[in-house]
Design a protein around this motif. Structure first.
Motif, PDB file in Angstrom:
ATOM      1  N   THR A   1       1.013  -1.207   0.060  1.00 19.23           N
ATOM      2  CA  THR A   1      -0.112   0.059   0.235  1.00 19.23           C
ATOM      3  C   THR A   1       1.154   1.287  -0.029  1.00 19.23           C
ATOM      4  OG1 THR A   1      -0.270   0.131   2.316  1.00 19.23           O
ATOM      5  CG2 THR A   1      -1.776  -1.164   1.483  1.00 19.23           C
ATOM      6  N   GLY A   2       0.348   2.283  -0.619  1.00 17.77           N
ATOM      7  CA  GLY A   2       1.226   3.634  -0.456  1.00 17.77           C
ATOM      8  C   GLY A   2       2.008   3.458  -1.763  1.00 17.77           C
ATOM      9  N   SER A   3       3.264   4.435  -1.635  1.00  9.94           N
ATOM     10  CA  SER A   3       4.246   4.499  -2.539  1.00  9.94           C
ATOM     11  C   SER A   3       5.393   4.795  -2.045  1.00  9.94           C
ATOM     12  CB  SER A   3       3.902   5.534  -3.701  1.00  9.94           C
ATOM     13  OG  SER A   3       3.862   6.772  -3.171  1.00  9.94           O
ATOM     14  N   PHE A   4       6.722   4.675  -2.866  1.00 10.33           N
ATOM     15  CA  PHE A   4       7.990   5.076  -2.519  1.00 10.33           C
ATOM     16  C   PHE A   4       8.068   6.445  -2.872  1.00 10.33           C
ATOM     17  CE2 PHE A   4       9.003   0.478  -3.880  1.00 10.33           C
ATOM     18  CZ  PHE A   4       9.129   0.143  -2.553  1.00 10.33           C
ATOM     19  N   GLY A   5       8.972   7.139  -2.076  1.00 13.11           N
ATOM     20  CA  GLY A   5       9.194   8.364  -2.444  1.00 13.11           C
ATOM     21  C   GLY A   5      10.149   8.547  -3.489  1.00 13.11           C
ATOM     22  N   THR A   6       9.554   9.417  -4.534  1.00 13.79           N
ATOM     23  CA  THR A   6      10.591   9.293  -5.958  1.00 13.79           C
ATOM     24  C   THR A   6      10.869  10.820  -6.312  1.00 13.79           C
ATOM     25  OG1 THR A   6       8.074   9.475  -7.115  1.00 13.79           O
ATOM     26  CG2 THR A   6       9.103   7.135  -6.898  1.00 13.79           C
ATOM     27  N   GLY A   7      10.787  11.707  -5.144  1.00 17.25           N
ATOM     28  CA  GLY A   7      11.168  12.931  -5.479  1.00 17.25           C
ATOM     29  C   GLY A   7      12.821  13.117  -5.523  1.00 17.25           C
ATOM     30  N   SER A   8      13.226  14.202  -5.123  1.00 21.14           N
ATOM     31  CA  SER A   8      14.666  14.378  -5.137  1.00 21.14           C
ATOM     32  C   SER A   8      14.959  15.102  -3.833  1.00 21.14           C
ATOM     33  CB  SER A   8      14.979  15.431  -6.456  1.00 21.14           C
ATOM     34  OG  SER A   8      16.481  15.709  -6.277  1.00 21.14           O
ATOM     35  N   PRO A   9      15.444  14.345  -2.912  1.00 23.32           N
ATOM     36  CA  PRO A   9      16.146  13.003  -3.068  1.00 23.32           C
ATOM     37  C   PRO A   9      14.966  12.023  -2.933  1.00 23.32           C
ATOM     38  CG  PRO A   9      16.588  13.773  -0.906  1.00 23.32           C
ATOM     39  CD  PRO A   9      16.131  15.052  -1.608  1.00 23.32           C
ATOM     40  N   SER A  10      15.207  10.945  -3.653  1.00 21.59           N
ATOM     41  CA  SER A  10      14.149   9.894  -3.332  1.00 21.59           C
ATOM     42  C   SER A  10      14.272   8.745  -2.474  1.00 21.59           C
ATOM     43  CB  SER A  10      14.144   9.234  -4.984  1.00 21.59           C
ATOM     44  OG  SER A  10      15.251   8.504  -5.065  1.00 21.59           O
ATOM     45  N   ASP A  11      13.474   7.840  -2.419  1.00 25.53           N
ATOM     46  CA  ASP A  11      13.671   6.870  -1.276  1.00 25.53           C
ATOM     47  C   ASP A  11      14.718   5.734  -2.125  1.00 25.53           C
ATOM     48  OD1 ASP A  11      11.995   7.746   0.345  1.00 25.53           O
ATOM     49  OD2 ASP A  11      10.442   5.993   0.113  1.00 25.53           O
ATOM     50  N   ASN A  12      15.549   4.998  -1.468  1.00 20.44           N
ATOM     51  CA  ASN A  12      16.505   4.172  -2.191  1.00 20.44           C
ATOM     52  C   ASN A  12      16.180   2.762  -1.610  1.00 20.44           C
ATOM     53  OD1 ASN A  12      18.744   3.855   0.019  1.00 20.44           O
ATOM     54  ND2 ASN A  12      18.285   5.783  -0.068  1.00 20.44           N
ATOM     55  N   LEU A  13      16.488   1.615  -2.424  1.00 20.60           N
ATOM     56  CA  LEU A  13      16.582   0.346  -2.074  1.00 20.60           C
ATOM     57  C   LEU A  13      18.179  -0.066  -1.770  1.00 20.60           C
ATOM     58  CD1 LEU A  13      15.980  -2.754  -1.698  1.00 20.60           C
ATOM     59  CD2 LEU A  13      16.123  -2.839  -4.208  1.00 20.60           C
ATOM     60  N   THR A  14      18.557  -0.300  -0.680  1.00 23.75           N
ATOM     61  CA  THR A  14      19.739  -0.617  -0.075  1.00 23.75           C
ATOM     62  C   THR A  14      19.973  -2.195   0.120  1.00 23.75           C
ATOM     63  OG1 THR A  14      20.330   1.528   0.585  1.00 23.75           O
ATOM     64  CG2 THR A  14      21.705  -0.261   1.312  1.00 23.75           C
ATOM     65  N   ILE A  15      21.000  -2.773  -0.618  1.00 20.47           N
ATOM     66  CA  ILE A  15      21.383  -4.361  -0.290  1.00 20.47           C
ATOM     67  C   ILE A  15      22.803  -4.312   0.076  1.00 20.47           C
ATOM     68  CG2 ILE A  15      21.004  -6.452  -1.428  1.00 20.47           C
ATOM     69  CD1 ILE A  15      19.261  -5.331  -3.592  1.00 20.47           C
ATOM     70  N   TYR A  16      22.930  -5.235   1.198  1.00 18.38           N
ATOM     71  CA  TYR A  16      24.195  -5.480   1.476  1.00 18.38           C
ATOM     72  C   TYR A  16      24.613  -7.004   1.577  1.00 18.38           C
ATOM     73  CZ  TYR A  16      25.577  -0.933   3.282  1.00 18.38           C
ATOM     74  OH  TYR A  16      25.969   0.392   3.329  1.00 18.38           O
ATOM     75  N   PHE A  17      25.688  -7.433   0.944  1.00 19.72           N
ATOM     76  CA  PHE A  17      25.998  -8.830   0.569  1.00 19.72           C
ATOM     77  C   PHE A  17      27.343  -9.217   1.551  1.00 19.72           C
ATOM     78  CE2 PHE A  17      23.998  -7.425  -3.424  1.00 19.72           C
ATOM     79  CZ  PHE A  17      23.049  -8.651  -3.693  1.00 19.72           C
ATOM     80  N   ASP A  18      27.273 -10.460   2.141  1.00 19.69           N
ATOM     81  CA  ASP A  18      28.612 -10.763   2.823  1.00 19.69           C
ATOM     82  C   ASP A  18      29.026 -11.969   1.611  1.00 19.69           C
ATOM     83  OD1 ASP A  18      30.580 -12.278   3.742  1.00 19.69           O
ATOM     84  OD2 ASP A  18      29.221 -12.973   5.566  1.00 19.69           O
ATOM     85  N   THR A  19      29.850 -11.895   1.055  1.00 17.23           N
ATOM     86  CA  THR A  19      30.244 -12.799  -0.019  1.00 17.23           C
ATOM     87  C   THR A  19      31.165 -13.894   0.162  1.00 17.23           C
ATOM     88  OG1 THR A  19      31.946 -11.353  -1.073  1.00 17.23           O
ATOM     89  CG2 THR A  19      29.787 -10.887  -2.117  1.00 17.23           C
TER      90      THR A  19
END
Length: 222
Positions: free
Chosen positions: A78-96
């Motif tokens: 429901t709702g939406s991501f913030g797409t303005g400036s600055p926008s929301d962001n998807l952040t992913i971390y990996f332990d490789t």
């Protein structure tokens, strides 16, 4: 969660994917499927992939992979991501290079600062990906690796600008990540969240974080 490989593969490919799936499926329902992005959660669910809902803030995540790429999708229920400036962001971390003690290894438990957020991580991370939730084509993304410190390896408006593929709408953020861009791991741990200026929301796995949002302590738990 159930480990399922539904795509026909040769034995060499299965062995590599199995190590990844064994770690990922502790939290995510992961099938070995190539995903085509359209901005809808059905990109994943139509391939038999079950999402992992964040503990709060109406975001569900999906993960899939094939022999060359890992696919991640974040969708608002429901709702939406913030797409303005600055926008929301998807952040992913990996332990490789996972170890039995997940905070040991060649990486760091201190995340890379982005949009006013510097997370403390539950494992020793080697790589990250950021994807801004701009609605449509042309949104900013970057990915980086840890040596003695974090450094940007590629970004949409700079070096290696064609490495990642993204698809974003007001309710969807999807990214296709080559395994080669995160060191071609044979196994990995991962965590992710949605970020905004000086804060985060919808972290997974784990309980919802509500304090110290610019320096959140990410704790995974089943």
């Amino acid at each position: 969660m159930k480990l399922t490989i539904v795509q026909k593969q040769n034995q060499h490919m299965k062995k590599g994917l199995l190590a990844l799936l064994l770690l990922l499926c502790s939290f995510f329902s992961v099938n070995a499927q190539t995903i085509t992005f359209t901005g809808a959660s059905t990109d994943f669910t139509n391939n038999g992939i079950v999402g992992l809902a964040a503990a709060a803030n109406n975001t569900t995540y999906y993960v899939s992979l094939d022999s060359a790429f890992i696919y991640v999708g974040a969708f608002r229920t429901t709702g939406s991501f913030g797409t303005g400036s600055p926008s929301d962001n998807l952040t992913i971390y990996f332990d490789t290079d996972p170890n039995a003690t997940i905070t040991s290894g060649t990486g760091t438990t201190s995340g890379s600062a982005y949009s006013g957020v510097t997370p403390s991580l539950p494992f020793s991370a080697n790589s990250y990906v950021h994807v801004n939730c701009n609605n449509g084509a042309g949104g900013y993304w970057d990915y980086g690796t840890f040596g003695s410190s974090w450094s940007i390896t590629g970004q949409s408006n700079g070096a290696n600008s064609t490495v990642l593929s993204t698809f974003t709408t007001t309710t969807a953020t999807e990214v296709k990540i080559p395994f080669s861009s995160i060191g071609s791991p044979s196994a990995l741990n991962m965590t992710m969240f949605m970020g905004y200026t000086n804060g985060i929301y919808s972290n997974v796995p784990g309980t919802n974080i509500t304090t110290n949002l610019s320096t959140p302590i990410i704790v995974t738990g089943k």
